[in-house]
Design a protein around this motif. Structure first.
Motif, mmCIF file in Angstrom:
data_model
loop_
_atom_site.group_PDB
_atom_site.id
_atom_site.type_symbol
_atom_site.label_atom_id
_atom_site.label_comp_id
_atom_site.label_asym_id
_atom_site.label_seq_id
_atom_site.Cartn_x
_atom_site.Cartn_y
_atom_site.Cartn_z
ATOM 1 N N GLN A 235 -2.110 -10.323 5.188
ATOM 2 C CA GLN A 235 -1.199 -10.071 4.077
ATOM 3 C C GLN A 235 -0.196 -11.221 3.899
ATOM 4 O OE1 GLN A 235 -1.981 -7.782 6.390
ATOM 5 N NE2 GLN A 235 -3.050 -6.222 5.190
ATOM 6 N N TRP A 335 -3.929 1.755 11.511
ATOM 7 C CA TRP A 335 -3.419 2.059 10.165
ATOM 8 C C TRP A 335 -3.460 0.818 9.295
ATOM 9 C CZ3 TRP A 335 0.790 -0.802 8.651
ATOM 10 C CH2 TRP A 335 1.576 -1.366 9.660
ATOM 11 N N ASN A 336 -3.674 -0.330 9.911
ATOM 12 C CA ASN A 336 -3.499 -1.568 9.142
ATOM 13 C C ASN A 336 -4.719 -2.474 9.173
ATOM 14 O OD1 ASN A 336 -3.083 -1.888 11.812
ATOM 15 N ND2 ASN A 336 -1.258 -3.138 11.642
ATOM 16 N N SER A 338 -6.801 -2.088 6.494
ATOM 17 C CA SER A 338 -7.238 -2.059 5.101
ATOM 18 C C SER A 338 -7.278 -3.490 4.557
ATOM 19 C CB SER A 338 -6.309 -1.193 4.248
ATOM 20 O OG SER A 338 -5.060 -1.816 4.090
ATOM 21 N N MET A 375 -10.093 6.155 5.914
ATOM 22 C CA MET A 375 -9.471 5.112 5.101
ATOM 23 C C MET A 375 -7.988 5.041 5.418
ATOM 24 S SD MET A 375 -10.797 3.035 2.913
ATOM 25 C CE MET A 375 -9.810 1.546 2.832
ATOM 26 N N SER A 376 -7.374 6.204 5.614
ATOM 27 C CA SER A 376 -5.934 6.281 5.859
ATOM 28 C C SER A 376 -5.734 7.156 7.106
ATOM 29 C CB SER A 376 -5.290 6.923 4.618
ATOM 30 O OG SER A 376 -3.966 7.306 4.892
ATOM 31 N N PRO A 377 -4.854 6.739 8.038
ATOM 32 C CA PRO A 377 -4.790 7.435 9.331
ATOM 33 C C PRO A 377 -4.455 8.920 9.237
ATOM 34 C CG PRO A 377 -2.959 5.902 9.069
ATOM 35 C CD PRO A 377 -3.910 5.628 7.956
ATOM 36 N N ARG A 378 -3.795 9.319 8.154
ATOM 37 C CA ARG A 378 -3.445 10.738 8.084
ATOM 38 C C ARG A 378 -4.678 11.626 7.829
ATOM 39 N NH1 ARG A 378 -1.084 12.598 2.378
ATOM 40 N NH2 ARG A 378 -2.432 11.340 1.069
ATOM 41 N N ARG A 383 -5.635 12.406 16.970
ATOM 42 C CA ARG A 383 -5.541 11.009 17.396
ATOM 43 C C ARG A 383 -5.227 10.982 18.892
ATOM 44 N NH1 ARG A 383 -1.745 7.755 13.238
ATOM 45 N NH2 ARG A 383 -2.948 5.980 14.045
ATOM 46 N N MET B 39 -0.497 -1.940 -0.037
ATOM 47 C CA MET B 39 -1.528 -1.039 0.473
ATOM 48 C C MET B 39 -1.664 -1.055 1.993
ATOM 49 S SD MET B 39 -5.464 -0.681 -0.748
ATOM 50 C CE MET B 39 -6.136 -1.980 0.255
ATOM 51 N N SER B 40 -1.481 -2.224 2.625
ATOM 52 C CA SER B 40 -1.719 -2.279 4.067
ATOM 53 C C SER B 40 -0.803 -1.304 4.797
ATOM 54 C CB SER B 40 -1.562 -3.701 4.600
ATOM 55 O OG SER B 40 -0.231 -4.120 4.460
ATOM 56 N N CYS B 41 0.407 -1.127 4.313
ATOM 57 C CA CYS B 41 1.324 -0.191 4.980
ATOM 58 C C CYS B 41 1.286 1.198 4.336
ATOM 59 C CB CYS B 41 2.745 -0.726 4.964
ATOM 60 S SG CYS B 41 2.921 -2.273 5.873
ATOM 61 N N GLN B 43 -0.963 2.511 2.484
ATOM 62 C CA GLN B 43 -2.328 3.026 2.488
ATOM 63 C C GLN B 43 -2.934 3.157 1.078
ATOM 64 O OE1 GLN B 43 -3.926 3.438 5.565
ATOM 65 N NE2 GLN B 43 -2.023 2.541 6.277
ATOM 66 N N ALA B 44 -4.267 3.167 1.051
ATOM 67 C CA ALA B 44 -5.004 3.208 -0.209
ATOM 68 C C ALA B 44 -4.682 4.463 -1.009
ATOM 69 C CB ALA B 44 -6.505 3.147 0.073
ATOM 70 N N ASP B 45 -4.387 5.555 -0.305
ATOM 71 C CA ASP B 45 -4.093 6.814 -1.003
ATOM 72 C C ASP B 45 -2.599 7.061 -1.164
ATOM 73 O OD1 ASP B 45 -3.359 7.327 1.579
ATOM 74 O OD2 ASP B 45 -4.565 9.137 1.829
ATOM 75 N N GLY B 48 0.930 6.787 3.269
ATOM 76 C CA GLY B 48 1.754 6.255 4.337
ATOM 77 C C GLY B 48 1.124 6.451 5.700
ATOM 78 N N VAL B 49 1.918 6.186 6.753
ATOM 79 C CA VAL B 49 1.460 6.325 8.131
ATOM 80 C C VAL B 49 2.464 7.189 8.877
ATOM 81 C CG1 VAL B 49 0.793 5.098 10.238
ATOM 82 C CG2 VAL B 49 0.496 4.002 8.010
ATOM 83 N N THR B 53 5.285 4.432 8.165
ATOM 84 C CA THR B 53 5.484 4.048 6.763
ATOM 85 C C THR B 53 5.577 5.280 5.875
ATOM 86 O OG1 THR B 53 4.045 2.183 7.235
ATOM 87 C CG2 THR B 53 4.600 2.562 4.944
#
Lengths: 413, 137
Positions: A235, A335-336, A338, A375-378, A383, B39-41, B43-45, B48-49, B53
């Motif tokens: 990034q 998480w990172n 992507s 795609m997203s950790p949630r 975990r 997006m990296s933090c 997230q695509a949707d 967040g994390v 984040t």
């Protein structure tokens, strides 16, 4: 129409509920897993007493408490008796010599345990250490103890890569990095003296961005740690790293640490493909130039961003012999990575002898996320976050999403 | 016959720069900026994390007061933030180096994505708040 929608909704809910109860772990042949505790909260690290009493450290208070003691009084293999105590959140927990040690994000406490390994004064622990840096980012304080009366605590750097402005594209690295005076390393304290601060401790090892997994290896009597590597290479430096490189780099690392050693953060990172310490671009690196010749090299580099949250050296006799003295590592999952998929919601095994890896690491337990692609950790149902070895030699794995604990045993029961 | 104006209106909405004198950047630009910088933090949707984040969904920080949202982008956010009883700790650096138009585009994008249905942010609104913040310092 309304009824039809309601019907669809109820089907969806019941499907979700079924899915949540049916996370099947993939394990090597001969091993089996049993869920021994559920819905315990945000369970970070775990520790077990010689009588099987299991202690969980919570990241979020449950009814005002941050430690759970679990017992299996009816001996059916499932923990059903719980005691909550400790009014602080945190990650670190350890049992040693009839004491329970637990960390908040800025202090370490000690509870004397009775003959049944229950805290004698659950409301009044001894405060061993206080005043450690807690700035939110990388604030968890993992702990482990040696056999000569010392406790080791990670103090994570409250920063990604020690830039003038944290996590800002183009902001240069600070040379020398002032964070390292009080964070970005492992500190050693006495495990029995009360009210110690930085002044009483020793900076045991430095140049470690954020250690979350650590364990004392009794085979060789040394401290070992797993480190969360830096973020944002792609990034912030798209001219040097493409998305794929940014997802894979830098390595998550596994170090053997001796007193006084430096692992090189923030000046260098470990490139697991080149097997070299590469100069961070914030400090003049170009993805190729090496740096920090004084810094030690890791024993192993794992794919980037997988978040190795717990480390355990296996000392039991239940598992096949190749597991003895090897390392289990619980990966929290990334998480990172992507635009790549997130990866690494698993427990890894690395065969070791005399404190040195004897082969490549392998995935030991997988399937915690309950989903093929994340795609997203949630999206992950569970975990992995903590590990402990039960008195019978089974391996226990905790989860900080839904608060499950698995017991992995060999052979099949 | 009655449907034509609606279609035109929708077209105007999707390509709003052409309808509002180029003040509200279009969603393609916003999406591109989101992918590049956010997006990296987040997230695509936009979810967040956990603990790190903050999410961009189901929060008034994104869909509510534009001034507060624009200020966060211009100044960054260096303190833990609580959203729906969850604390998020990772800091966000200032994105003040983006142009007013870029900030408007990405904020418009997040206010209308991930299930959010809020109003657009215009370049002028960002310029105004940037000026106000500059005068304060």
């Amino acid at each position: 129409m309304k009824f039809f929608l309601l019907f669809l909704l109820s089907v969806k809910i019941s499907l979700c509920a079924t899915a949540q109860n049916s996370v099947a772990l993939q394990l090597p042949s001969g091993f089996s897993a049993q869920v021994v505790a559920q819905n315990q909260g945000r369970v970070r690290h775990i520790a077990i007493a010689p009588n099987g009493t299991l202690f969980l450290k919570l990241e979020r208070l449950r009814n005002g408490f941050g430690i759970v003691s679990l017992r299996d009084l009816n001996q059916d293999g499932i923990y059903e008796d719980s005691l909550l105590f400790g009014n602080f959140i945190g990650t670190g927990i350890a049992v040693k010599n009839r004491f329970l040690y637990a960390s908040s994000n800025n202090a370490i406490f000690r509870y004397a345990l009775d003959a049944n390994f229950q805290p004698i004064h659950p409301k009044n622990p001894d405060r061993i250490v206080y005043g450690l840096i807690d700035k939110g980012q990388h604030a968890s304080k993992s702990i482990t103890l040696d056999n000569t009366g010392n406790i080791y605590v990670n103090i994570g750097a409250p920063s990604n890569i020690c830039q003038v402005e944290d996590r800002k594209a183009g902001s240069p690295g600070r040379m020398p990095c002032p964070i390292l005076d009080s964070a970005g390393g492992i500190w050693q304290f006495s495990a029995s003296e009360l009210n110690q601060t930085y002044a009483h401790g020793i900076r045991y090892a430095t140049g470690l961005r954020n250690v979350v997994g650590l364990d004392w290896n009794n085979e060789v009597n040394d401290l070992y740690v797993t480190v969360h590597g830096r973020d944002l290479l792609f990034q912030h430096f798209p001219q040097l790293y493409d998305a794929k490189a940014g997802a894979e780099l830098p390595a998550e690392t596994f170090y053997r640490l001796k007193k006084g050693q430096d692992a090189g953060w923030p000046y260098v990172y470990w490139d697991q493909f080149k097997k070299k310490k590469i100069l961070s671009p914030e400090f003049g690196g170009d993805g190729i130039k090496e740096g920090a010749p004084q810094a030690i090299e890791p024993l192993m580099g794992f794919p980037g961003h997988l978040a190795p949250n717990a480390l355990l050296f296996y000392t039991g006799v239940q598992f096949p012999k190749r597991y003895l003295n090897g390392a289990f590592i619980a990966f929290h999952g990334s998480w990172n990575r992507s635009p790549e998929f997130q990866e690494g919601f698993c427990v890894v095994f690395m065969p070791m002898k005399n404190g040195i890896p004897t082969g490549e690491w392998e995935i030991f337990a997988d399937g915690f996320s309950g989903k093929e692609k994340i795609m997203s950790p949630r999206e992950a149902q569970h975990r992995p976050c903590g590990l402990t070895q039960a008195p019978d030699g089974s391996l226990l794995v905790s989860d900080d999403v839904r608060g499950w604990v698995w017991k992995i045993s060999y052979p099949l029961k | 016959m009655r449907e034509i104006p609606v279609t035109l209106l929708l077209l105007c909405f999707s390509f709003s720069p052409y309808c509002q004198g180029n003040t509200t950047p279009n969603s393609i630009e916003g999406a591109k900026l989101y992918h590049q910088y956010c997006m990296s933090c987040h997230q695509a949707d936009g979810g967040g994390v956990p603990q790190m984040t903050p999410p961009l969904v189901s929060t008034n920080y994104v869909t509510g007061d534009k001034k507060r949202l624009i200020t966060i982008l211009l100044n960054g956010l260096n303190e833990p933030i609580v959203i729906n009883d969850e604390v998020y700790y990772n800091p966000m650096a200032s994105f003040g180096y983006l142009t007013d138009r870029q900030i408007a585009a990405v904020l418009t994008y997040i206010r209308k994505s991930f299930g959010n249905q809020s109003t657009s942010v215009s370049t002028q609104e960002v310029s105004k708040i940037r000026k106000q913040l500059a005068n304060k310092n």
